[in-house]
Design a protein around this motif. Sequence first.
Motif, PDB file in Angstrom:
ATOM      1  N   LEU A  14      20.997  51.736 -13.589  1.00 45.09           N
ATOM      2  CA  LEU A  14      21.897  51.980 -12.987  1.00 45.09           C
ATOM      3  C   LEU A  14      23.389  50.545 -13.448  1.00 45.09           C
ATOM      4  N   ALA A  15      22.833  49.415 -13.970  1.00 46.89           N
ATOM      5  CA  ALA A  15      23.726  48.600 -13.938  1.00 46.89           C
ATOM      6  C   ALA A  15      23.841  48.614 -15.546  1.00 46.89           C
ATOM      7  N   VAL A  63      22.994  47.933  -6.738  1.00 42.62           N
ATOM      8  CA  VAL A  63      22.038  47.770  -7.945  1.00 42.62           C
ATOM      9  C   VAL A  63      22.407  46.174  -8.148  1.00 42.62           C
ATOM     10  N   GLU A  64      23.332  45.520  -8.553  1.00 43.49           N
ATOM     11  CA  GLU A  64      23.889  44.449  -9.519  1.00 43.49           C
ATOM     12  C   GLU A  64      24.174  42.959  -7.697  1.00 43.49           C
ATOM     13  N   THR A  77      24.387  41.470   4.625  1.00 45.00           N
ATOM     14  CA  THR A  77      24.577  41.223   3.135  1.00 45.00           C
ATOM     15  C   THR A  77      23.251  41.600   1.928  1.00 45.00           C
ATOM     16  N   LEU A  78      24.092  42.034   1.480  1.00 47.16           N
ATOM     17  CA  LEU A  78      22.782  43.391   0.340  1.00 47.16           C
ATOM     18  C   LEU A  78      22.852  42.244  -0.801  1.00 47.16           C
ATOM     19  N   ALA A  79      21.503  42.393  -1.118  1.00 43.30           N
ATOM     20  CA  ALA A  79      20.527  41.531  -2.008  1.00 43.30           C
ATOM     21  C   ALA A  79      21.083  42.709  -3.405  1.00 43.30           C
ATOM     22  N   ALA A  80      20.389  42.369  -4.936  1.00 45.41           N
ATOM     23  CA  ALA A  80      20.473  43.763  -5.785  1.00 45.41           C
ATOM     24  C   ALA A  80      18.436  44.408  -4.850  1.00 45.41           C
ATOM     25  N   GLY A  81      18.647  46.110  -5.413  1.00 40.71           N
ATOM     26  CA  GLY A  81      17.444  46.295  -4.851  1.00 40.71           C
ATOM     27  C   GLY A  81      17.748  46.717  -3.184  1.00 40.71           C
ATOM     28  N   GLY A 101      30.449  39.182  -9.231  1.00 41.07           N
ATOM     29  CA  GLY A 101      31.283  40.434  -9.653  1.00 41.07           C
ATOM     30  C   GLY A 101      29.449  41.088  -8.589  1.00 41.07           C
ATOM     31  N   PHE A 102      29.666  42.457  -8.128  1.00 37.84           N
ATOM     32  CA  PHE A 102      28.218  42.899  -7.607  1.00 37.84           C
ATOM     33  C   PHE A 102      28.549  44.330  -8.277  1.00 37.84           C
ATOM     34  N   LYS A 103      27.557  45.267  -8.896  1.00 39.76           N
ATOM     35  CA  LYS A 103      26.980  46.660  -8.174  1.00 39.76           C
ATOM     36  C   LYS A 103      26.648  48.166  -7.710  1.00 39.76           C
ATOM     37  N   LEU A 104      27.248  48.524  -7.235  1.00 34.73           N
ATOM     38  CA  LEU A 104      27.154  49.481  -5.723  1.00 34.73           C
ATOM     39  C   LEU A 104      26.811  50.608  -6.229  1.00 34.73           C
ATOM     40  N   LEU A 105      25.341  51.796  -5.951  1.00 39.94           N
ATOM     41  CA  LEU A 105      25.160  52.670  -5.527  1.00 39.94           C
ATOM     42  C   LEU A 105      26.223  53.232  -4.347  1.00 39.94           C
ATOM     43  N   GLN A 106      27.037  54.268  -4.570  1.00 38.21           N
ATOM     44  CA  GLN A 106      27.136  54.842  -2.746  1.00 38.21           C
ATOM     45  C   GLN A 106      26.424  55.923  -2.873  1.00 38.21           C
TER      46      GLN A 106
END
Length: 111
Positions: A14-15, A63-64, A77-81, A101-106
Motif C-alpha cells: 500500500l505504501a 500504513v507507514e 498514537t498509531l504505528a505502522a501496521g 510524514g505518514f501514510k494512512l488507509l481510511q
Amino acid sequence: MPLRNLPTQSAQSLAQLIDIRPGQVSSMALTRNAGFDLTLLAFAPGESVSEEEYFGDTLYYLVEGMACVVLPDARVTLAAGEVLRVPAHVLHAVEGADDHGFKLLQLNAQQ
C-alpha cells in the motif's frame, strides 16, 4: 462502484501506491460506494486533517510512519501496521506523531 487505483498484474505494498509530497496531504480514492469509502492518504511532515466527524464508523490503518488520532478526551498514537476505529459522530483530527510524514488507509462506513 468497483475498486480502483489498485494493482492487478502484480502485488504491491500500500505504501508504494501513494507518495508523500512536501506541504500536502495527498489522497487516492480506492472505492466510493453506498456502503463505504476507502481512501489512501499521504501526509507530509507538519500536515494534518483538522477536526471532522462522520455519520458512520471510521477505521484508520496506519500504513507507514507514526500518527495520532486526536479524540475529544484522548490522543491515540498509531504505528505502522496498527488500526483504530473511531465511532460514528465522534469529532476527531489526524496528525503526525513525529517530524516525518505518514501514510494512512481510511475506511468510512456509511450508516
